[in-house]
Design a protein around this motif. Structure first.
Motif, PDB file in Angstrom:
ATOM      1  N   TYR A  14       0.831  -1.201   0.000  1.00  0.00           N
ATOM      2  CA  TYR A  14       0.000   0.000   0.000  1.00  0.00           C
ATOM      3  C   TYR A  14       0.868   1.255   0.000  1.00  0.00           C
ATOM      4  O   TYR A  14       0.657   2.167  -0.802  1.00  0.00           O
ATOM      5  CB  TYR A  14      -0.928  -0.006   1.215  1.00  0.00           C
ATOM      6  N   ASN A  15       1.838   1.304   0.900  1.00  0.00           N
ATOM      7  CA  ASN A  15       2.723   2.477   0.983  1.00  0.00           C
ATOM      8  C   ASN A  15       3.475   2.703  -0.325  1.00  0.00           C
ATOM      9  O   ASN A  15       3.562   3.835  -0.810  1.00  0.00           O
ATOM     10  CB  ASN A  15       3.713   2.332   2.140  1.00  0.00           C
ATOM     11  N   ARG A  16       3.997   1.632  -0.898  1.00  0.00           N
ATOM     12  CA  ARG A  16       4.729   1.735  -2.172  1.00  0.00           C
ATOM     13  C   ARG A  16       3.814   2.260  -3.273  1.00  0.00           C
ATOM     14  O   ARG A  16       4.161   3.176  -4.017  1.00  0.00           O
ATOM     15  CB  ARG A  16       5.310   0.369  -2.551  1.00  0.00           C
ATOM     16  N   ASP A  17       2.625   1.687  -3.373  1.00  0.00           N
ATOM     17  CA  ASP A  17       1.681   2.091  -4.414  1.00  0.00           C
ATOM     18  C   ASP A  17       1.273   3.556  -4.271  1.00  0.00           C
ATOM     19  O   ASP A  17       1.229   4.298  -5.257  1.00  0.00           O
ATOM     20  CB  ASP A  17       0.432   1.203  -4.394  1.00  0.00           C
ATOM     21  N   VAL A  18       0.967   3.978  -3.050  1.00  0.00           N
ATOM     22  CA  VAL A  18       0.543   5.358  -2.837  1.00  0.00           C
ATOM     23  C   VAL A  18       1.683   6.329  -3.133  1.00  0.00           C
ATOM     24  O   VAL A  18       1.455   7.404  -3.705  1.00  0.00           O
ATOM     25  CB  VAL A  18      -0.026   5.550  -1.412  1.00  0.00           C
ATOM     26  N   LEU A  19       2.904   5.959  -2.792  1.00  0.00           N
ATOM     27  CA  LEU A  19       4.040   6.832  -3.086  1.00  0.00           C
ATOM     28  C   LEU A  19       4.208   7.034  -4.585  1.00  0.00           C
ATOM     29  O   LEU A  19       4.343   8.165  -5.062  1.00  0.00           O
ATOM     30  CB  LEU A  19       5.326   6.280  -2.465  1.00  0.00           C
ATOM     31  N   TRP A  20       4.211   5.943  -5.355  1.00  0.00           N
ATOM     32  CA  TRP A  20       4.417   6.113  -6.801  1.00  0.00           C
ATOM     33  C   TRP A  20       3.202   6.756  -7.466  1.00  0.00           C
ATOM     34  O   TRP A  20       3.348   7.532  -8.400  1.00  0.00           O
ATOM     35  CB  TRP A  20       4.892   4.836  -7.485  1.00  0.00           C
ATOM     36  N   LEU A  21       2.000   6.477  -6.964  1.00  0.00           N
ATOM     37  CA  LEU A  21       0.808   7.127  -7.522  1.00  0.00           C
ATOM     38  C   LEU A  21       0.807   8.627  -7.214  1.00  0.00           C
ATOM     39  O   LEU A  21       0.411   9.440  -8.052  1.00  0.00           O
ATOM     40  CB  LEU A  21      -0.462   6.469  -6.987  1.00  0.00           C
ATOM     41  N   SER A  22       1.269   9.004  -6.032  1.00  0.00           N
ATOM     42  CA  SER A  22       1.363  10.420  -5.678  1.00  0.00           C
ATOM     43  C   SER A  22       2.376  11.131  -6.576  1.00  0.00           C
ATOM     44  O   SER A  22       2.132  12.255  -7.038  1.00  0.00           O
ATOM     45  CB  SER A  22       1.753  10.578  -4.208  1.00  0.00           C
ATOM     46  N   ALA A  23       3.496  10.488  -6.814  1.00  0.00           N
ATOM     47  CA  ALA A  23       4.504  11.067  -7.712  1.00  0.00           C
ATOM     48  C   ALA A  23       3.949  11.190  -9.132  1.00  0.00           C
ATOM     49  O   ALA A  23       4.143  12.220  -9.797  1.00  0.00           O
ATOM     50  CB  ALA A  23       5.769  10.218  -7.707  1.00  0.00           C
ATOM     51  N   ALA A  24       3.244  10.164  -9.594  1.00  0.00           N
ATOM     52  CA  ALA A  24       2.646  10.200 -10.930  1.00  0.00           C
ATOM     53  C   ALA A  24       1.624  11.330 -11.024  1.00  0.00           C
ATOM     54  O   ALA A  24       1.572  12.055 -12.029  1.00  0.00           O
ATOM     55  CB  ALA A  24       1.992   8.859 -11.262  1.00  0.00           C
ATOM     56  N   TYR A  25       0.826  11.497  -9.977  1.00  0.00           N
ATOM     57  CA  TYR A  25      -0.161  12.583  -9.955  1.00  0.00           C
ATOM     58  C   TYR A  25       0.528  13.940 -10.093  1.00  0.00           C
ATOM     59  O   TYR A  25       0.125  14.773 -10.911  1.00  0.00           O
ATOM     60  CB  TYR A  25      -0.978  12.535  -8.661  1.00  0.00           C
ATOM     61  N   ALA A  26       1.557  14.167  -9.288  1.00  0.00           N
ATOM     62  CA  ALA A  26       2.254  15.458  -9.326  1.00  0.00           C
ATOM     63  C   ALA A  26       2.841  15.724 -10.708  1.00  0.00           C
ATOM     64  O   ALA A  26       2.687  16.825 -11.260  1.00  0.00           O
ATOM     65  CB  ALA A  26       3.341  15.495  -8.255  1.00  0.00           C
ATOM     66  N   LEU A  27       3.489  14.722 -11.271  1.00  0.00           N
ATOM     67  CA  LEU A  27       4.096  14.893 -12.590  1.00  0.00           C
ATOM     68  C   LEU A  27       3.044  15.135 -13.676  1.00  0.00           C
ATOM     69  O   LEU A  27       3.209  16.015 -14.526  1.00  0.00           O
ATOM     70  CB  LEU A  27       4.953  13.690 -12.943  1.00  0.00           C
ATOM     71  N   LEU A  28       1.988  14.357 -13.653  1.00  0.00           N
ATOM     72  CA  LEU A  28       0.930  14.523 -14.654  1.00  0.00           C
ATOM     73  C   LEU A  28       0.239  15.871 -14.520  1.00  0.00           C
ATOM     74  O   LEU A  28      -0.052  16.527 -15.522  1.00  0.00           O
ATOM     75  CB  LEU A  28      -0.088  13.389 -14.559  1.00  0.00           C
ATOM     76  N   LEU A  29      -0.026  16.283 -13.278  1.00  0.00           N
ATOM     77  CA  LEU A  29      -0.685  17.566 -13.080  1.00  0.00           C
ATOM     78  C   LEU A  29       0.184  18.708 -13.612  1.00  0.00           C
ATOM     79  O   LEU A  29      -0.309  19.599 -14.313  1.00  0.00           O
ATOM     80  CB  LEU A  29      -1.013  17.785 -11.607  1.00  0.00           C
TER      81      LEU A  29
END
Length: 137
Positions: A14-29
């Motif tokens: 869960y922690n790993r997934d949320v970290l990479w998803l958060s990074a992906a969100y920031a980059l995409l935004l």
């Protein structure tokens, strides 16, 4: 998820997934915002680009669901369920109140994606609720 320290495989995933998803969100935004400000994007490409930052947020929702399925400790699962219920009630209540305020011309428009922001804030509120309830027990 109510704990910051990963103690088992489900929490680590869960922690790993949320970290990479958060990074992906920031980059995409950042990328999508830049493109919309500096390029004349219209039609289907505009719709596709506008949706991109939402996908990692949806991924976080899926990561929470996956965690609930994979977590074997019933107590930890219950804490996370309570936390997500508080978050859902909080976000939906604020969105409903604001919707009526907006409908009656008492408040200005707020973009719908802020419901997700409220929901994530509600996760923090849910953590506090868990701590208060557990301190009483």
């Amino acid at each position: 998820m109510s704990s910051c320290v990963a103690r088992n495989a489900a929490q680590r995933r869960y922690n790993r997934d949320v970290l990479w998803l958060s990074a992906a969100y920031a980059l995409l935004l950042l990328a999508v915002t830049y493109l919309f400000r500096h390029a004349a994007i219209t039609g289907v490409p505009a719709v596709m680009l506008a949706v991109l930052p939402a996908l990692p947020i949806i991924g976080v929702f899926a990561a929470i669901a996956r965690y609930l399925i994979e977590e074997r400790d019933e107590y930890l699962r219950m804490l996370t369920v309570r936390q997500t219920l508080v978050a859902s009630g909080f976000a939906l209540s604020i969105a409903t109140i604001w919707g009526f305020l907006e409908s009656f011309g008492v408040a200005g428009h707020v973009d719908a994606y802020f419901v997700a922001v409220l929901w994530f804030a509600g996760l923090g509120l849910g953590t506090c609720v868990n701590r208060v309830i557990e301190a009483r027990a």
